[in-house]
Motif scaffolding. Structure first.
Motif, mmCIF file in Angstrom:
data_model
loop_
_atom_site.group_PDB
_atom_site.id
_atom_site.type_symbol
_atom_site.label_atom_id
_atom_site.label_comp_id
_atom_site.label_asym_id
_atom_site.label_seq_id
_atom_site.Cartn_x
_atom_site.Cartn_y
_atom_site.Cartn_z
ATOM 1 N N GLN B 375 0.832 -1.201 0.000
ATOM 2 C CA GLN B 375 0.000 0.000 0.000
ATOM 3 C C GLN B 375 0.871 1.258 0.000
ATOM 4 O O GLN B 375 0.623 2.204 -0.755
ATOM 5 C CB GLN B 375 -0.915 -0.010 1.225
ATOM 6 N N GLU B 376 1.928 1.240 0.832
ATOM 7 C CA GLU B 376 2.849 2.384 0.852
ATOM 8 C C GLU B 376 3.537 2.542 -0.502
ATOM 9 O O GLU B 376 3.691 3.650 -1.004
ATOM 10 C CB GLU B 376 3.880 2.204 1.966
ATOM 11 N N ASN B 377 3.938 1.422 -1.085
ATOM 12 C CA ASN B 377 4.541 1.472 -2.419
ATOM 13 C C ASN B 377 3.609 2.131 -3.412
ATOM 14 O O ASN B 377 4.014 2.989 -4.194
ATOM 15 C CB ASN B 377 4.856 0.060 -2.915
ATOM 16 N N ALA B 378 2.342 1.710 -3.381
ATOM 17 C CA ALA B 378 1.372 2.261 -4.333
ATOM 18 C C ALA B 378 1.334 3.781 -4.194
ATOM 19 O O ALA B 378 1.346 4.511 -5.200
ATOM 20 C CB ALA B 378 -0.007 1.653 -4.096
ATOM 21 N N GLN B 379 1.333 4.268 -2.945
ATOM 22 C CA GLN B 379 1.310 5.720 -2.726
ATOM 23 C C GLN B 379 2.569 6.393 -3.284
ATOM 24 O O GLN B 379 2.492 7.424 -3.951
ATOM 25 C CB GLN B 379 1.157 6.025 -1.236
ATOM 26 N N GLN B 380 3.712 5.794 -3.020
ATOM 27 C CA GLN B 380 4.966 6.362 -3.525
ATOM 28 C C GLN B 380 4.963 6.417 -5.049
ATOM 29 O O GLN B 380 5.363 7.411 -5.655
ATOM 30 C CB GLN B 380 6.163 5.524 -3.046
ATOM 31 N N TYR B 381 4.528 5.323 -5.669
ATOM 32 C CA TYR B 381 4.484 5.276 -7.131
ATOM 33 C C TYR B 381 3.584 6.387 -7.665
ATOM 34 O O TYR B 381 3.936 7.094 -8.595
ATOM 35 C CB TYR B 381 3.934 3.926 -7.612
ATOM 36 N N GLN B 399 -7.230 -1.239 -4.777
ATOM 37 C CA GLN B 399 -7.404 -1.379 -3.333
ATOM 38 C C GLN B 399 -6.726 -2.651 -2.825
ATOM 39 O O GLN B 399 -7.008 -3.141 -1.732
ATOM 40 C CB GLN B 399 -8.891 -1.387 -2.982
ATOM 41 N N GLY B 400 -5.806 -3.152 -3.655
ATOM 42 C CA GLY B 400 -5.061 -4.338 -3.295
ATOM 43 C C GLY B 400 -4.245 -4.792 -4.486
ATOM 44 O O GLY B 400 -4.314 -4.187 -5.563
ATOM 45 N N GLY B 401 -3.461 -5.844 -4.293
ATOM 46 C CA GLY B 401 -2.730 -6.423 -5.408
ATOM 47 C C GLY B 401 -1.362 -5.847 -5.630
ATOM 48 O O GLY B 401 -0.797 -5.183 -4.744
ATOM 49 N N LEU B 402 -0.840 -6.082 -6.810
ATOM 50 C CA LEU B 402 0.575 -5.829 -7.080
ATOM 51 C C LEU B 402 0.837 -4.923 -8.261
ATOM 52 O O LEU B 402 1.977 -4.820 -8.709
ATOM 53 C CB LEU B 402 1.278 -7.175 -7.336
ATOM 54 N N ALA B 403 -0.216 -4.263 -8.781
ATOM 55 C CA ALA B 403 0.015 -3.530 -10.027
ATOM 56 C C ALA B 403 -0.728 -2.206 -10.075
ATOM 57 O O ALA B 403 -1.785 -2.024 -9.458
ATOM 58 C CB ALA B 403 -0.410 -4.389 -11.208
ATOM 59 N N LEU B 404 -0.150 -1.262 -10.851
ATOM 60 C CA LEU B 404 -0.833 -0.034 -11.245
ATOM 61 C C LEU B 404 -1.006 -0.075 -12.760
ATOM 62 O O LEU B 404 -0.134 -0.563 -13.481
ATOM 63 C CB LEU B 404 0.001 1.192 -10.868
ATOM 64 N N TRP B 405 -2.129 0.474 -13.214
ATOM 65 C CA TRP B 405 -2.411 0.522 -14.656
ATOM 66 C C TRP B 405 -2.494 1.976 -15.081
ATOM 67 O O TRP B 405 -3.261 2.744 -14.512
ATOM 68 C CB TRP B 405 -3.740 -0.185 -14.909
ATOM 69 N N LEU B 446 2.628 -1.045 -14.251
ATOM 70 C CA LEU B 446 3.797 -0.940 -13.373
ATOM 71 C C LEU B 446 3.528 -1.795 -12.136
ATOM 72 O O LEU B 446 2.541 -1.581 -11.430
ATOM 73 C CB LEU B 446 4.019 0.519 -12.944
ATOM 74 N N CYS B 447 4.376 -2.764 -11.881
ATOM 75 C CA CYS B 447 4.187 -3.602 -10.697
ATOM 76 C C CYS B 447 4.835 -2.943 -9.491
ATOM 77 O O CYS B 447 5.858 -2.277 -9.604
ATOM 78 C CB CYS B 447 4.765 -4.983 -10.941
ATOM 79 N N ILE B 448 4.198 -3.144 -8.359
ATOM 80 C CA ILE B 448 4.615 -2.418 -7.150
ATOM 81 C C ILE B 448 5.231 -3.338 -6.101
ATOM 82 O O ILE B 448 5.349 -2.982 -4.937
ATOM 83 C CB ILE B 448 3.426 -1.649 -6.526
#
Lengths: 472, 472
Positions: B375-381, B399-405, B446-448
């Motif tokens: 979750q912190e990674n997602a915010q940083q990304y 709201q979960g998982g390992l990726a951003l689109w 982008l995977c987080i």
């Protein structure tokens, strides 16, 4: 007891020991003088004992040396016939017996003559465990990461090195690792075959291959197969226009244990290459030869990448590790893609451990022991079968591998025999498992990967008695 | 510097800190008095700084409390559109980008935004290694034997226990272990589908699913998918007569990260059951929720065994272990048979170790940490992307998982961007990997799962700069 009966009684006891394999071919019998002393009989009686045994072709005399056992249990166990399957390709569900038998494998109460892999007592467990622990400690990330797609490079390098032993000349870049040998075969068939294609195989054939081919929508053409020399290549040649893929286990296949002579291998490779039919070669038993030399592989005659050579450690080292590989020739790209799609990566920790184990040279040492054990097992089984099974039983002469193939008298249905044996906690492979056709009803496979013991002899006796009971 | 410029210069610096996410939404700004003191400016200048920031909608005042950051980088990063794939099922080769990108995975020199699994720094390596060593020592035969066909019972029992967490009520006998999650999906599709059948999926979709479906001869129907709530169920309902199988990743799929609301899940399960269309549910990301509660699974609404629920530890614990499972509902027998045919047994040692690890409770502890990190990674990304990517960039809100689109401005071709990024040692997922159609050319995944660092921020900046250069 009169002299007539005395010599007869002693001769019978000798005959029984010879037939049961207690006294084995080439063994020297006591001298006439010794026999007199041992049994408390006169010279004439002793001489009559030997004459009687000689008359039964159990022993013969060598000048100035004495009497020797000449009878082998095998001499009353002829070879099974060359199989005569229908030469029309079939697509039908494999026999339900397969599931029934395989599902018995997890049951520790059973004597599993049905399991085509060496028992753990025959495996170098301590060394394997050590390698696993080392790999866990030393492998980057403890094996939690995906491997490179081709798989562990140490393992591929060792498999490439060892290819010299069967006439090959592989490089690590020719190889992809897989989760055991079936995974390799499965990728090969998926890479080459499409639904409705015909795959030619040996008959009888390993049930896993039948199931795999059918589950992929393929038709199966069973080839006539000789118990010693493998498939009938003339038949293959006649049918070649009907075939899309050929999948053979040329070295010590299960259940027959046949081994194609080199010239047959060369001929098959040329024939298939001429007709652009890929050959999938399953060499999973190739290292389990009983003779002096490892047999060659078809792959060693392959000039244009038409042979997809598959093998594993499941029959030699650790079935439960799921470590196999394939040298897919000109299908490399397709195989890589299939591996990516279906499993992404092998279990890296176990592949690393096996790669390291193979580098130690321990593997060759272990294989020498295992081959000796399996060969001795084969002899023990044959002697027990000769002693306990009825007249008319035929048996294969494997020069390697893990199985014996028995052809019982025609009236015996081994599916019925299986149910009776299971009541005695014995599992084996009924003949119908090994074909999609109506054949081998009176045949059975006995695997020889269990450590030999008096208990096994008694279990074989039990099967023999059940066969005799079914005859009655 | 004149006063005009002074307030503007200070406001610009605040604006930049807010837009770059250094000052985050909800954070309190200094008081007017404090600002005067800090910057050595007068009251009027300080007030104009805040008025300027307020005019830019970056901050707002709360009575008696002062000024607070209200701007989130996300507010200039709108959601991507609902996908609009063609609603005709396709059977065609997946985009060659997939192979290109996946084959970069083994290269340690690359920053792998393309790898959809947590990096080893985020995994409990020491505990896992310990369990592997213990399993090696304690498991009968050191794991050299084949397992029972269903697979390790400790592992199945723990997966069954944990099913309570997603509204399930599984028993160990409902489960079969597999060599990772793809192996489970592959068996499910093989069990249900035949060549030419149509499988409905999310769009964009995990490339492995596209490849798997095509390699099995299936046609793929891509469904319109909302980046937050998942597939358009009305569209599914309209097309239901054209569909043979449905394969969904309802919880935090890759690349979108959407999560179907409970009522949608219930509706899909009922709809598909009514039409006798099996639902394969891939729940491999379900434990990686950023919210308070784990989302339910479709399987929890399944009344008649129509849902085949698949998952693994590859996204949470150890991708390289290849440990997965499936609760195949009424397809149990078919799945068992496929497992027998294609792989015979799982790698028992690793499955035993994972079964034991799950029993220790360490898994829950690890999952809590991993979720927080992701979750912190997602915010940083998101903050980095907001700072470095051009106007018009849209981004998912997982709201979960390992990726951003990411949806970039229309003129950007992410296949070209990929080649440029690789020259800078950066790998990501270009949009065309995630579809069989002509869409997502300007999108990227982008995977987080990498541990956040200044280096990652700079790599994201590099991508942002490349995007801007492509626009010029």
């Amino acid at each position: 007891m009169g002299k007539e009966f005395l010599y007869h009684e002693i001769a019978s006891r000798f005959a029984s020991q010879i037939k049961n394999g207690v006294l084995i071919p080439g063994e020297k019998l006591p001298s006439v003088r010794m026999l007199c002393k041992e049994q408390g009989i006169g010279m004439n009686t002793a001489k009559r004992v030997f004459l009687e045994l000689e008359a039964q072709s159990l022993i013969s005399s060598k000048p100035q040396s004495g009497y020797f056992v000449t009878y082998s249990p095998l001499s009353r166990l002829p070879l099974p016939e060359v199989s005569q399957p229908s030469l029309v390709a079939k697509h039908r569900e494999p026999n339900a017996l397969i599931d029934k038998v395989y599902r018995s494998i997890g049951n520790p109460a059973l004597t599993l003559f049905s399991i085509g892999a060496p028992a753990q007592e025959l495996l170098p467990l301590a060394k394997l465990k050590k390698e696993l622990v080392l790999a866990t400690r030393n492998l980057e990330g403890g094996g939690t990461n995906y491997e490179a797609l081709e798989g562990n490079v140490k393992l591929r390098r060792m498999v490439a090195q060892r290819s010299m032993g069967w006439g090959g000349n592989l490089h690590e870049s020719d190889l992809i690792t897989t989760s055991g040998g079936m995974d390799a075969l499965s990728f090969c068939l998926m890479a080459i075959g499409k639904s409705g294609d015909t795959v030619a195989i040996e008959s009888p054939c390993y049930p896993g291959i039948l199931q795999l081919a059918i589950s992929l929508g393929l038709k199966v053409l069973e080839l006539p197969t000789h118990p010693v020399t493998g498939i009938d290549i003339d038949a293959l040649e006649e049918l070649v226009h009907l075939i899309d893929i050929c999948l053979l286990v040329p070295n010590f296949n299960t259940p027959l244990g046949s081994c194609m002579p080199d010239e047959s291998k060369a001929r098959v490779v040329t024939l298939l290459a001429t007709h652009q039919i890929p050959l999938i070669e399953d060499d999973v038993y190739g290292d389990l030869y009983f003779g002096e030399h490892r047999p060659k592989c078809c792959k060693s005659f392959d000039k244009d990448g038409n042979v997809l050579w598959c093998s594993s450690i499941s029959k030699t080292l650790a079935p439960g590790f799921r470590v196999g590989w394939v040298a897919p020739g000109r299908y490399m790209e397709k195989l890589l893609k299939l591996k990516l799609v279906h499993t992404i990566s092998s279990t890296s920790i176990v592949h690393e451990a096996v790669g390291n184990f193979l580098r130690t040279g321990r593997y060759e040492h272990h294989l020498r022991q295992l081959r000796r054990t399996l060969q001795e097992n084969a002899q023990q089984y044959v002697q027990a079968i000769a002693a306990y099974f009825p007249e008319g039983t035929k048996i294969s002469r494997p020069q390697g591998g893990l199985a014996l193939w028995l052809e019982l008298p025609k009236e015996i249905d081994t599916a019925i025999l299986y149910d009776l044996a299971m009541k005695q906690q014995i599992s084996f492979g009924p003949g119908r498992m090994f074909t999609l056709q109506n054949q081998f009803d009176n045949c059975m496979r006995l695997c020889i990967g269990l450590p030999w013991s008096e208990k096994l002899r008694l279990k074989l006796q039990t099967i023999g008695n059940l066969v005799k009971a079914l005859q009655a």
